[in-house]
Scaffold this active site. Sequence first.
Site, PDB file in Angstrom:
ATOM      1  N   LYS A 194       0.857  -1.305   0.070  1.00  0.00           N
ATOM      2  CA  LYS A 194       0.174   0.225  -0.056  1.00  0.00           C
ATOM      3  C   LYS A 194       0.858   1.041   0.223  1.00  0.00           C
ATOM      4  CE  LYS A 194       0.515   1.052   4.520  1.00  0.00           C
ATOM      5  NZ  LYS A 194       0.705   2.288   5.116  1.00  0.00           N
ATOM      6  N   THR A 251      -4.056   5.232   3.342  1.00  0.00           N
ATOM      7  CA  THR A 251      -2.594   5.710   3.035  1.00  0.00           C
ATOM      8  C   THR A 251      -2.739   6.594   1.835  1.00  0.00           C
ATOM      9  OG1 THR A 251      -1.734   3.866   4.271  1.00  0.00           O
ATOM     10  CG2 THR A 251      -0.063   4.975   2.733  1.00  0.00           C
TER      11      THR A 251
END
Length: 334
Positions: A194, A251
């Site tokens: 991620k 994120t």
Amino acid sequence: MTGAVRAAVLGAGSWGTTFAKVLADAGCAVTLHARRPELAAAITADRENADYLPGVRLPESLRATTDAAEALDGASVVVLAVPSQSLRENLTAWTPLLPPDASLLSLMKGIELGTTKRMSEVICEVTGAGADRVAVLSGPNLAREIAEEQPAATVIACPDHQRAAAIQAACLTAYFRPYTNTDMVGCELGGAVKNVIALACGVAEGMGFGDNTRASLITRGLAETARLGSALGAELTTFAGLAGLGDLVATCSSPLSRNRTFGEKLGRGMSLEEVQRSTRQTAEGVKSCRPVLELGLAHGVEMPITEAVVRVCHEGVTAAQMVKEIMSREAKAE
């Protein structure tokens, strides 16, 4: 604090300090290990880590020290919160000091350069600990928000469910809700990949693209993470959970995300070196993107977004070229 779980947190950056606060708020006796004497002294005297979490008051029960032996003495939970690429070196020095039966909890989200090992694999290799002693924590955990006690959830993954449950109990607070999982591979891959996808989202943001672009990158980024996870034996359901989609969305979307912010500066035309000089925080995806891509190649997994990020960060390709490359790939079924 008699009878309280003793915890050592090794690494006094924003996430290490935040998690030390969580543990203390949950009733643990916590010692935070900082490299710099002035930082340890300031945390102890001022109840604040002004370098990484300015304005956040730390609990009175939280102690800070530069002495790793002091921090680790009697700890039943040892939390590792250093940059991924420095773990092996640090852990080599700390291993002789580790209490023999302590749970080793990784907060790190990266893949090691050169070896393509996940952080739990590095921990087992360096310390000689069995996999059932090692746990990982992953989820939508932006440090600043948790330090401010905004409600958040996370996943603690360990092959030994009882150990995961014990760590869960040690960090459960009114604002921080941990869930347990046994799929360590999936949780670690979700956390590592991620960061790479967030760099791509940041680049798109810096170039002025909007929500459609970000949503497309998040969705296709999740697809390549799950493909890699499947090849490495992870459970696909993990990627639909907090350590997968949850962490990815946070994120890729938040200005508090180091990786997204780093990518945004690249998207505005700054060079890698210029961006690195402008921040004191570690953007894990910059270094992890290469070993993530190597993992994909080794297992025959296509990872076009990761490949594009590697080309921008390490091969001199411009952000505009990166977008063109991704968009001109062969059309295919989803």
